[in-house]
Design an enzyme around this catalytic site. Structure first.
Site, PDB file in Angstrom:
ATOM      1  N   ASN A   6       0.857  -1.186   0.000  1.00  0.00           N
ATOM      2  CA  ASN A   6       0.000   0.000   0.000  1.00  0.00           C
ATOM      3  C   ASN A   6       0.896   1.240   0.000  1.00  0.00           C
ATOM      4  OD1 ASN A   6      -1.877   1.983   0.365  1.00  0.00           O
ATOM      5  ND2 ASN A   6      -2.508   1.344   2.425  1.00  0.00           N
ATOM      6  N   LYS A   8      -0.014   4.244  -0.333  1.00  0.00           N
ATOM      7  CA  LYS A   8      -0.721   5.417   0.217  1.00  0.00           C
ATOM      8  C   LYS A   8      -0.513   6.626  -0.698  1.00  0.00           C
ATOM      9  CE  LYS A   8      -0.285   3.287   4.707  1.00  0.00           C
ATOM     10  NZ  LYS A   8      -0.139   3.407   6.135  1.00  0.00           N
ATOM     11  N   HIS A  91      -9.623   1.164   5.075  1.00  0.00           N
ATOM     12  CA  HIS A  91      -8.329   1.419   5.730  1.00  0.00           C
ATOM     13  C   HIS A  91      -8.541   2.425   6.856  1.00  0.00           C
ATOM     14  CE1 HIS A  91      -4.221   2.607   6.475  1.00  0.00           C
ATOM     15  NE2 HIS A  91      -3.845   1.500   5.827  1.00  0.00           N
ATOM     16  N   GLU A  93      -6.891   4.854   7.828  1.00  0.00           N
ATOM     17  CA  GLU A  93      -6.638   6.262   7.469  1.00  0.00           C
ATOM     18  C   GLU A  93      -7.867   6.880   6.806  1.00  0.00           C
ATOM     19  OE1 GLU A  93      -2.965   5.536   5.415  1.00  0.00           O
ATOM     20  OE2 GLU A  93      -1.974   5.175   7.338  1.00  0.00           O
ATOM     21  N   GLU A 159      -5.088  -4.689  10.783  1.00  0.00           N
ATOM     22  CA  GLU A 159      -4.117  -3.611  10.930  1.00  0.00           C
ATOM     23  C   GLU A 159      -4.428  -2.821  12.201  1.00  0.00           C
ATOM     24  OE1 GLU A 159      -2.258  -2.483   6.836  1.00  0.00           O
ATOM     25  OE2 GLU A 159      -3.960  -1.205   7.223  1.00  0.00           O
ATOM     26  N   GLY A 165       2.692   2.619  11.060  1.00  0.00           N
ATOM     27  CA  GLY A 165       3.714   3.664  10.983  1.00  0.00           C
ATOM     28  C   GLY A 165       4.419   3.977  12.288  1.00  0.00           C
ATOM     29  N   SER A 201       3.537  -1.647  10.462  1.00  0.00           N
ATOM     30  CA  SER A 201       4.977  -1.649  10.719  1.00  0.00           C
ATOM     31  C   SER A 201       5.703  -2.927  10.294  1.00  0.00           C
ATOM     32  CB  SER A 201       5.248  -1.355  12.201  1.00  0.00           C
ATOM     33  OG  SER A 201       4.829  -0.049  12.518  1.00  0.00           O
ATOM     34  N   GLY A 222       3.020  -0.915   4.320  1.00  0.00           N
ATOM     35  CA  GLY A 222       2.980   0.503   3.952  1.00  0.00           C
ATOM     36  C   GLY A 222       4.387   1.007   3.689  1.00  0.00           C
ATOM     37  N   GLY A 223       4.956   1.709   4.661  1.00  0.00           N
ATOM     38  CA  GLY A 223       6.255   2.384   4.525  1.00  0.00           C
ATOM     39  C   GLY A 223       7.358   1.542   3.897  1.00  0.00           C
TER      40      GLY A 223
HETATM   41  P1  13P Z   1       3.044   0.797   7.698  1.00  0.00           P
HETATM   42  O1  13P Z   1       3.594  -0.495   7.140  1.00  0.00           O
HETATM   43  O2  13P Z   1       3.737   2.018   7.194  1.00  0.00           O
HETATM   44  O3  13P Z   1       2.936   0.735   9.188  1.00  0.00           O
HETATM   45  O4  13P Z   1       1.544   0.928   7.141  1.00  0.00           O
HETATM   46  C1  13P Z   1       0.697  -0.151   7.254  1.00  0.00           C
HETATM   47  C2  13P Z   1      -0.529   0.124   6.479  1.00  0.00           C
HETATM   48  O5  13P Z   1      -1.308   0.997   6.837  1.00  0.00           O
HETATM   49  C3  13P Z   1      -0.748  -0.649   5.254  1.00  0.00           C
HETATM   50  O6  13P Z   1      -2.025  -0.486   4.760  1.00  0.00           O
END
Ligand code: 13P
Length: 246
Positions: A6, A8, A91, A93, A159, A165, A201, A222-223
């Site tokens: 992802n 983002k 999600h 967010e 999640e 994050g 994470s 994500g990151g």
């Molecule tokens: P991180 O891996 O950056 O913590 O993000 C996870 C996420 O929200 C994937 O959808």
């Protein structure tokens, strides 16, 4: 085994082209599925760059109506039209920043399913619910309120909001317990077996221990998925894990 990246609201055209240059010499395995979720305007661009690779492209969200006066939203039809196979729905967010309710997420998931997209439905508790020992109960309610009424297959991504994050992840016992719980809830409600991904994470350092957890069927990253080296290291860890458990 499924590796979902992802991105983002990250990576522009130039960064995407640099990322993809590094994918072409890599030997992908038929056993590990991968999907990248880029920022909406780059969907077609990314799809063209990876069209010869076994990686699919997905949407980070879609609307609960197929078309109409919904400025800034995207129809699941348009995702399909752009070659998407998967879509992420619910999600945290979007729940937090876009005020998406469980009911709205359920509608989004249902239209996505009806539009032949494969849905990755996200659920996750916040830190207070985890600390107070309410995580299982919270997820049960959230999941039951978000599950579409009718689907053939579905992926749920667990999640925890407090893990996204932050570099903090639940311990292996808690992840396994939650994934088992999620599978049971869906089986009881719909008589369907589903895959559950862990997200929050995930990185090159912790991927091996996460993949060892029995009820983890993949990860939503994500990151760490923004750097091609890390994305491929996570993918390789999944291949290695499958080969070692044969
Ligand atoms: P991180 O891996 O950056 O913590 O993000 C996870 C996420 O929200 C994937 O959808």
């Amino acid at each position: 085994m499924f590796i979902a990246a992802n991105w983002k609201m990250n990576l522009d055209k130039f960064s995407i082209s640099e990322f993809c240059k590094n994918l072409h010499n890599y030997k992908f395995s038929p056993k590990v599925e991968a999907c990248i979720f880029p920022s909406m305007p780059y969907m077609d661009y990314l799809n063209n760059l990876i069209k010869n690779l076994p990686i699919s492209v997905g949407g980070q969200n879609c609307h609960y109506k197929p078309d109409g006066p919904f400025t800034g939203e995207v129809s699941p039809k348009f995702l399909v039209d752009n070659g998407c196979e998967y879509v992420i729905i619910g999600h945290s967010e979007r729940r937090i920043n876009g005020n998406e309710s469980n009911n709205e997420i359920k509608l989004r998931a249902q239209l996505a399913v009806n539009s032949k997209l494969k849905v990755i439905l996200c659920v996750g508790e916040n830190a207070t619910d985890r600390e107070k020992g309410h995580a299982l109960k919270f997820i049960e309610k959230q999941l039951l309120e978000c599950l579409p009424n009718d689907f053939k297959s579905l992926i749920v991504a667990y999640e925890p909001v407090w893990s996204i994050g932050t570099g903090r992840i639940p311990n292996a016992f808690d992840i396994n317990e939650m994934h088992m719980h999620i599978k049971k809830i869906v089986l009881n409600k719909s008589n369907k077996k589903i895959k559950v991904l862990y997200g929050g994470s995930v990185n090159v350092e912790n991927i091996n221990s996460i993949l060892k957890i029995t009820n983890v069927d993949g990860v939503l990253v994500g990151g760490a998925s923004l750097k091609v080296k890390d994305f491929l290291a996570i993918y390789s860890a999944a291949v290695k894990h499958l080969n070692s458990s044969l």
